[in-house]
Design a protein around this motif. Sequence first.
Motif, mmCIF file in Angstrom:
data_model
loop_
_atom_site.group_PDB
_atom_site.id
_atom_site.type_symbol
_atom_site.label_atom_id
_atom_site.label_comp_id
_atom_site.label_asym_id
_atom_site.label_seq_id
_atom_site.Cartn_x
_atom_site.Cartn_y
_atom_site.Cartn_z
ATOM 1 N N SER A 150 -2.524 6.416 -0.813
ATOM 2 C CA SER A 150 -3.588 7.143 -0.144
ATOM 3 C C SER A 150 -3.217 7.310 1.329
ATOM 4 N N HIS A 151 -4.149 7.850 2.102
ATOM 5 C CA HIS A 151 -3.846 8.197 3.490
ATOM 6 C C HIS A 151 -3.417 6.987 4.311
ATOM 7 N N PHE A 152 -4.089 5.857 4.138
ATOM 8 C CA PHE A 152 -3.659 4.626 4.801
ATOM 9 C C PHE A 152 -3.031 3.698 3.759
ATOM 10 N N LEU A 153 -2.317 4.288 2.837
ATOM 11 C CA LEU A 153 -1.526 3.645 1.793
ATOM 12 C C LEU A 153 -2.356 3.084 0.650
ATOM 13 N N VAL A 154 -3.395 2.289 0.973
ATOM 14 C CA VAL A 154 -4.016 1.437 -0.038
ATOM 15 C C VAL A 154 -5.260 2.022 -0.684
#
Length: 393
Positions: A150-154
Motif C-alpha cells: 500500500s501507499h505506506f507499504l503496510v
Amino acid sequence: MAACGRRLVQLGRLSGTGFLGSPSGFHRGFSRIDGYVHYYGKLKNHEGMLRDSARNEAYDAALARAAPKLRGATVMDIGTGSGILALLAAKHGARKVYAVEGSPEIARVASRLARANGYAGVVEVIPKHLEDVTVEEVEQVDVIVSELFSHFLVGELGLQAVTHAVKRFLKPGGLVLPAAAWLKLSPFEDPSLGAELRARHGFWQNDDFMGFDLTSALPLAVEQQMKELVLDIVDPNELLVSPADSPGHFLDLAGPKDVEDWRKIDFELKFPERSKDALIDGLCGWWDAIFSGDGMGEVGEVPVLSTSPAAPLTVWAHCRFMLSRPLKASAMDKLRVQCQLRSHKLRESYTLSMELCNDTTRERASVGPVELSDVYARHFARPNPFPLKTEAG
C-alpha cells in the motif's frame, strides 16, 4: 458495497488482490475484503499498475537476477492480478507458477493471458484467497513473489500474506521477493497545504442551512481532515531532509514466523541536521522494497523498487502526514519521530500514530491517529503520470 467501492477508488492504489486477513478467517462475511475484490475485479484498476514502468522493471530485474534459482523451480505469486509477475517468473525459467488470485473474474483474465502468451502449461491460476488455498492444491515452492503493498507499504496487510505463505508453502531455504523493505520519513514545511486542507470544509461554515446553524461541527470536520493520509506528488527539494539522507526503519519481510508478529510495528527515527530553520507542517513518507536473498545472482546491483520522491514516480505516489500543529525547529535542533503502526481486524488496515520531538527545545507535535485506508488523493488532480508506452513514444 458501493460506498466501500467509492472509498477504494479514492485510494488510487492500482494493484493485484489476494490475502487481506489472517488465516483464522476473521473477515468472513461482509468486510473491506469484499470491497477489495469488487474494486480489483475491474480491469481498469489494474491498468495503472501495468503502466507503472518503474514497478514492472524492478520486478523484471529481480526475477532476471534470480534466474539461477528460478530455472526448473516452483513459484507462488500472491495476488497475481493480471498475472504479469507470474508471466515474468515463467519467462525467467520457472517450471511451475501458482498464481493465487482472490477475484474470480480477474483470475479468469490471468488464465487467458497465460494461455495467449504460451505459458498455459507453466502458470496455473488458483482462483482463491490465499488463506483458502490448501497444501493439496499447491506443492511446496522454491520462490514466493508478491506485490501487495500500500501507499505506506503496510496498509493492505500484504506483510501478513507473505508470512502466511512462507509458513505454509515455502521450502526451507526458499527465496522471498522482495525480501525486505525500508519505511522512510522526512519532515516538510508547507503552510499552504494546511490552509488548503482546512478550507475543504466550507460546507460546515454554513450558519443558515434550512434555517439551522452547522458551524459547531466545523472543528471536528477539520480535525478529521488533518488526520487523513494525503497522497501527493512531492518535489524532493521541498523536503527538509533529502531522501538520500532520510532515516528509515528496516522490515525483514520473510522473517516473522506468524502473522500476529505484524500486528504492532513500533520504531523511532532520528533526523540529521536540516538545510534551514523551518516551521514543520508534517512528515513525508515512502518505502523502498529490496530484492535480495540466497539464490539471487551476483551480477549487477541489487534491484530496488523505490517510491521515494527522488525516484521515478509510481502508482503509490507519496504520503504526507500532517502534524497537529506546526513545530518550530532550527537547522541544528535535534529531531526524532516515534512511530506506532497498529493493524486491526475489522478494517483490514493499519492505524499510524507519530510524535515528532524537538529534543533541543523539548517541543512536540503529533500525527494522527491516521487510518491508512482513509485517503485524500490530492495527486488525482495532477495529469496522468503513466502514459501508455508505444513504439513511437
